[in-house]
Design an enzyme around this catalytic site. Structure first.
Site, PDB file in Angstrom:
ATOM      1  N   ASP A  34     -36.999  38.827   9.294  1.00 25.78           N
ATOM      2  CA  ASP A  34     -36.079  39.335  10.008  1.00 25.78           C
ATOM      3  C   ASP A  34     -34.735  40.235   9.348  1.00 25.78           C
ATOM      4  OD1 ASP A  34     -34.304  39.477  12.664  1.00 25.78           O
ATOM      5  OD2 ASP A  34     -33.003  38.030  11.708  1.00 25.78           O
ATOM      6  N   ASP A  36     -31.018  41.299  10.304  1.00 23.82           N
ATOM      7  CA  ASP A  36     -29.401  41.044  10.587  1.00 23.82           C
ATOM      8  C   ASP A  36     -29.233  39.742  10.137  1.00 23.82           C
ATOM      9  OD1 ASP A  36     -28.221  43.530  11.718  1.00 23.82           O
ATOM     10  OD2 ASP A  36     -30.002  43.617  12.967  1.00 23.82           O
ATOM     11  N   ASP A 189     -32.918  33.575  11.000  1.00 24.85           N
ATOM     12  CA  ASP A 189     -31.538  32.978  10.658  1.00 24.85           C
ATOM     13  C   ASP A 189     -30.981  32.656  12.259  1.00 24.85           C
ATOM     14  OD1 ASP A 189     -29.098  35.052  11.582  1.00 24.85           O
ATOM     15  OD2 ASP A 189     -31.037  35.889  11.577  1.00 24.85           O
TER      16      ASP A 189
END
Length: 241
Positions: A34, A36, A189
């Protein structure tokens, strides 16, 4: 627009397994990241920029309501709902982006990311990005950080019909690499990202930030506080061969 299709043209179950399984386990052949909050703290400057503009105009900032949208592409709300209907929202956005960009310019790659990329390169693994953000957001940041060339493929928001938590972006990367889910490890996250990776049948490592620590990350195969807390060797020993 590129749409992920599974299985990819020419895909053969027998061929995919030949030489890719050992003692019933799949060999790990790729890492998919991922962006961000996972590689760069873009969420902190984003939140701080909204809070700063609210403070500049003397308007209370509804942080709990805002936080519901962090990591959830499917959650829609008006970040300027506390302002007068007559407020100049275009100007508010100009002010917010200036504050956000100031904060982003100070951000560096998060701990453990470069070491994980180095280890992947040493092992000859394929490395890709699966992000709900657009190419115009992800790629310039990676170029600034000197990491753009570390990735063989980018699957971003405009490349798939449905964003995370749907598995389309992950399947797009898998298709490009010619792999099955258990041959790759995903790093996420947020709850939305973890759900997407698991729906694509990838091994998934959850690394929450302070902004996503409250998310339900239970479906992940492993949860750590930082990418620096785990090595690629340990992950391969845990998930594959």
């Amino acid at each position: 627009m590129v749409v992920a299709h599974w299985p990819p043209p020419g895909f053969s179950v027998c061929a995919s397994r030949r030489g890719r399984q050992r003692d019933g386990q799949f060999m790990i052949r790729a890492l998919i990241f991922d962006f961000d909050g996972l590689m760069l703290d873009t969420e902190g400057p984003l939140i701080e920029s909204y809070a700063a503009v609210h403070a500049m105009h003397g308007v209370p900032f509804d942080l709990p309501r805002f936080m519901k949208g962090v990591g959830h592409a499917e959650y829609a709300f008006d970040p300027w709902h506390g302002f007068s209907p007559h407020a100049d929202r275009v100007q508010l956005e100009v002010e917010r982006r200036a504050k956000r960009d100031e904060g982003l310019a100070r951000q560096q790659v998060l701990p453990g990311v470069v070491a994980m990329l180095d280890a992947a390169r040493e092992r000859g693994l394929q490395v890709g990005i699966a992000s709900n953000s657009q190419h115009s957001w992800v790629e310039p940041h990676l170029q600034r950080l000197g990491l753009h060339d570390r990735f063989a493929f980018f699957a971003c928001r405009e490349d798939a019909v449905s964003p995370k938590p749907e598995p389309d972006l992950y399947r797009l990367v898998l298709n490009r690499f010619g792999l099955r889910g258990p041959e790759a490890i995903a790093f996420e996250d947020s709850e939305t990202g973890v759900r997407a990776a698991k729906r694509a049948n990838l091994w998934t490592v959850a690394i929450p930030t302070k902004h996503t620590a409250h998310h339900d990350l239970a479906p992940a195969d492993l949860r750590v506080n930082s990418m620096a807390d785990v090595t690629l060797e340990a992950l391969i020993a845990r998930f594959g061969t």
